[in-house]
Design a protein around this motif. Structure first.
Motif, PDB file in Angstrom:
ATOM      1  N   ILE A  48       1.489   7.945  11.773  1.00 10.85           N
ATOM      2  CA  ILE A  48       0.823   6.657  12.140  1.00 10.85           C
ATOM      3  C   ILE A  48      -0.655   6.548  11.613  1.00 10.85           C
ATOM      4  O   ILE A  48      -0.684   5.649  10.897  1.00 10.85           O
ATOM      5  CB  ILE A  48       0.492   6.696  13.750  1.00 10.85           C
ATOM      6  N   VAL A  49      -1.199   7.754  11.479  1.00  8.67           N
ATOM      7  CA  VAL A  49      -2.481   7.649  10.653  1.00  8.67           C
ATOM      8  C   VAL A  49      -2.087   7.302   8.939  1.00  8.67           C
ATOM      9  O   VAL A  49      -2.750   6.554   8.542  1.00  8.67           O
ATOM     10  CB  VAL A  49      -3.205   9.080  10.727  1.00  8.67           C
ATOM     11  N   LEU A  50      -1.099   8.154   8.583  1.00  4.91           N
ATOM     12  CA  LEU A  50      -0.669   7.524   7.158  1.00  4.91           C
ATOM     13  C   LEU A  50      -0.321   5.998   6.922  1.00  4.91           C
ATOM     14  O   LEU A  50      -0.740   5.703   5.893  1.00  4.91           O
ATOM     15  CB  LEU A  50       0.241   8.618   6.512  1.00  4.91           C
ATOM     16  N   TYR A  51       0.473   5.746   7.880  1.00  2.00           N
ATOM     17  CA  TYR A  51       0.896   4.278   7.838  1.00  2.00           C
ATOM     18  C   TYR A  51      -0.342   3.153   7.838  1.00  2.00           C
ATOM     19  O   TYR A  51      -0.469   2.574   6.909  1.00  2.00           O
ATOM     20  CB  TYR A  51       1.784   3.720   8.827  1.00  2.00           C
ATOM     21  N   PHE A  52      -1.269   3.435   8.492  1.00  2.00           N
ATOM     22  CA  PHE A  52      -2.402   2.604   8.513  1.00  2.00           C
ATOM     23  C   PHE A  52      -3.255   2.649   7.478  1.00  2.00           C
ATOM     24  O   PHE A  52      -3.961   1.768   7.239  1.00  2.00           O
ATOM     25  CB  PHE A  52      -3.321   2.823   9.998  1.00  2.00           C
ATOM     26  N   THR A  53      -3.274   4.164   7.027  1.00  2.00           N
ATOM     27  CA  THR A  53      -4.279   4.189   5.680  1.00  2.00           C
ATOM     28  C   THR A  53      -3.463   3.332   4.621  1.00  2.00           C
ATOM     29  O   THR A  53      -4.132   3.037   3.835  1.00  2.00           O
ATOM     30  CB  THR A  53      -4.607   5.739   5.577  1.00  2.00           C
ATOM     31  N   TRP A  54      -2.222   3.550   4.527  1.00  2.00           N
ATOM     32  CA  TRP A  54      -1.323   2.963   3.504  1.00  2.00           C
ATOM     33  C   TRP A  54      -1.406   1.482   3.647  1.00  2.00           C
ATOM     34  O   TRP A  54      -1.941   0.743   2.674  1.00  2.00           O
ATOM     35  CB  TRP A  54       0.055   3.246   3.559  1.00  2.00           C
ATOM     36  N   ASN A  55      -1.571   0.912   4.882  1.00  2.00           N
ATOM     37  CA  ASN A  55      -1.524  -0.544   5.026  1.00  2.00           C
ATOM     38  C   ASN A  55      -3.135  -1.048   4.644  1.00  2.00           C
ATOM     39  O   ASN A  55      -3.392  -2.089   4.009  1.00  2.00           O
ATOM     40  CB  ASN A  55      -1.196  -0.906   6.627  1.00  2.00           C
ATOM     41  N   HIS A  56      -4.032  -0.136   5.173  1.00  2.00           N
ATOM     42  CA  HIS A  56      -5.351  -0.560   4.516  1.00  2.00           C
ATOM     43  C   HIS A  56      -5.487  -0.617   3.112  1.00  2.00           C
ATOM     44  O   HIS A  56      -6.356  -1.615   2.538  1.00  2.00           O
ATOM     45  CB  HIS A  56      -6.210   0.305   5.242  1.00  2.00           C
ATOM     46  N   SER A  57      -4.896   0.284   2.400  1.00  2.00           N
ATOM     47  CA  SER A  57      -4.968   0.508   0.866  1.00  2.00           C
ATOM     48  C   SER A  57      -4.190  -0.691   0.222  1.00  2.00           C
ATOM     49  O   SER A  57      -4.820  -1.397  -0.675  1.00  2.00           O
ATOM     50  CB  SER A  57      -4.524   1.710   0.415  1.00  2.00           C
ATOM     51  N   ARG A  58      -3.442  -1.059   0.906  1.00  2.00           N
ATOM     52  CA  ARG A  58      -2.371  -2.333   0.459  1.00  2.00           C
ATOM     53  C   ARG A  58      -3.160  -3.547   0.502  1.00  2.00           C
ATOM     54  O   ARG A  58      -2.936  -4.490  -0.079  1.00  2.00           O
ATOM     55  CB  ARG A  58      -1.124  -2.079   1.088  1.00  2.00           C
ATOM     56  N   THR A  59      -3.820  -3.788   1.878  1.00  2.00           N
ATOM     57  CA  THR A  59      -4.590  -5.138   2.285  1.00  2.00           C
ATOM     58  C   THR A  59      -5.856  -5.479   1.882  1.00  2.00           C
ATOM     59  O   THR A  59      -6.262  -6.409   2.228  1.00  2.00           O
ATOM     60  CB  THR A  59      -3.986  -5.345   3.701  1.00  2.00           C
ATOM     61  N   HIS A  60      -6.626  -4.387   1.026  1.00  2.00           N
ATOM     62  CA  HIS A  60      -8.024  -4.577   1.050  1.00  2.00           C
ATOM     63  C   HIS A  60      -8.392  -4.272  -0.463  1.00  2.00           C
ATOM     64  O   HIS A  60      -7.696  -3.461  -1.313  1.00  2.00           O
ATOM     65  CB  HIS A  60      -8.864  -3.576   1.823  1.00  2.00           C
ATOM     66  N   ILE A  61      -9.467  -4.964  -0.998  1.00  2.00           N
ATOM     67  CA  ILE A  61      -9.895  -4.574  -2.456  1.00  2.00           C
ATOM     68  C   ILE A  61     -11.429  -3.960  -2.063  1.00  2.00           C
ATOM     69  O   ILE A  61     -11.778  -4.355  -0.966  1.00  2.00           O
ATOM     70  CB  ILE A  61      -9.932  -5.772  -3.188  1.00  2.00           C
ATOM     71  N   TRP A  62     -11.787  -3.324  -2.970  1.00  2.00           N
ATOM     72  CA  TRP A  62     -13.167  -2.666  -2.834  1.00  2.00           C
ATOM     73  C   TRP A  62     -14.139  -3.478  -3.769  1.00  2.00           C
ATOM     74  O   TRP A  62     -13.915  -3.576  -4.868  1.00  2.00           O
ATOM     75  CB  TRP A  62     -13.132  -1.261  -3.000  1.00  2.00           C
TER      76      TRP A  62
END
Length: 118
Positions: free
Chosen positions: A46-60
């Motif tokens: 679950i942590v990996l999924y949410f981290t992957w989703n955050h990486s995919r949907t955000h720019i820095w």
């Protein structure tokens, strides 16, 4: 109360309740350890999924040179969090370790598959 704190408290209460139910059902320690191991694996997924989703949907955006960039899941996991949507990481533009801020791609009119070339 902050949402993240509420989520952590809810998770702890749920785990405690699950252990109490398992003991009440008369399960042996062996079964409880197997259940706990499976729960830990599920939690990691679950942590990996949410981290992957955050990486995919955000720019820095770098706090120093203001370069806009994207990061992958492993850099997102390794970077130190210093606030909500803020991480301390090395900027690919200036090369310095600074506090970088995250912005949702959808709010900027970008698609989730948008990637910056570093």
């Amino acid at each position: 109360m902050e949402k993240r704190l509420q989520s952590k408290i809810l998770l702890i209460v749920a785990l405690f309740a699950a252990l109490v139910i398992l003991f009440e059902l008369g399960l042996t320690l062996e079964y409880i350890l197997i259940f706990s191991g499976a729960a830990i694996v599920l939690l990691l997924l679950i942590v990996l999924y949410f981290t992957w989703n955050h990486s995919r949907t955000h720019i820095w955006k770098c706090g120093k040179c203001e370069k806009i960039f994207t990061i992958g899941i492993w850099k997102n996991l390794k970077a130190d969090s210093v606030g909500i949507d803020m991480k301390k990481m090395k900027c690919p533009g200036c090369g310095e370790v600074t506090v970088c801020s995250a912005f949702e791609k959808s709010k900027l009119g970008l698609k989730n598959n948008f990637r910056m070339d570093d």
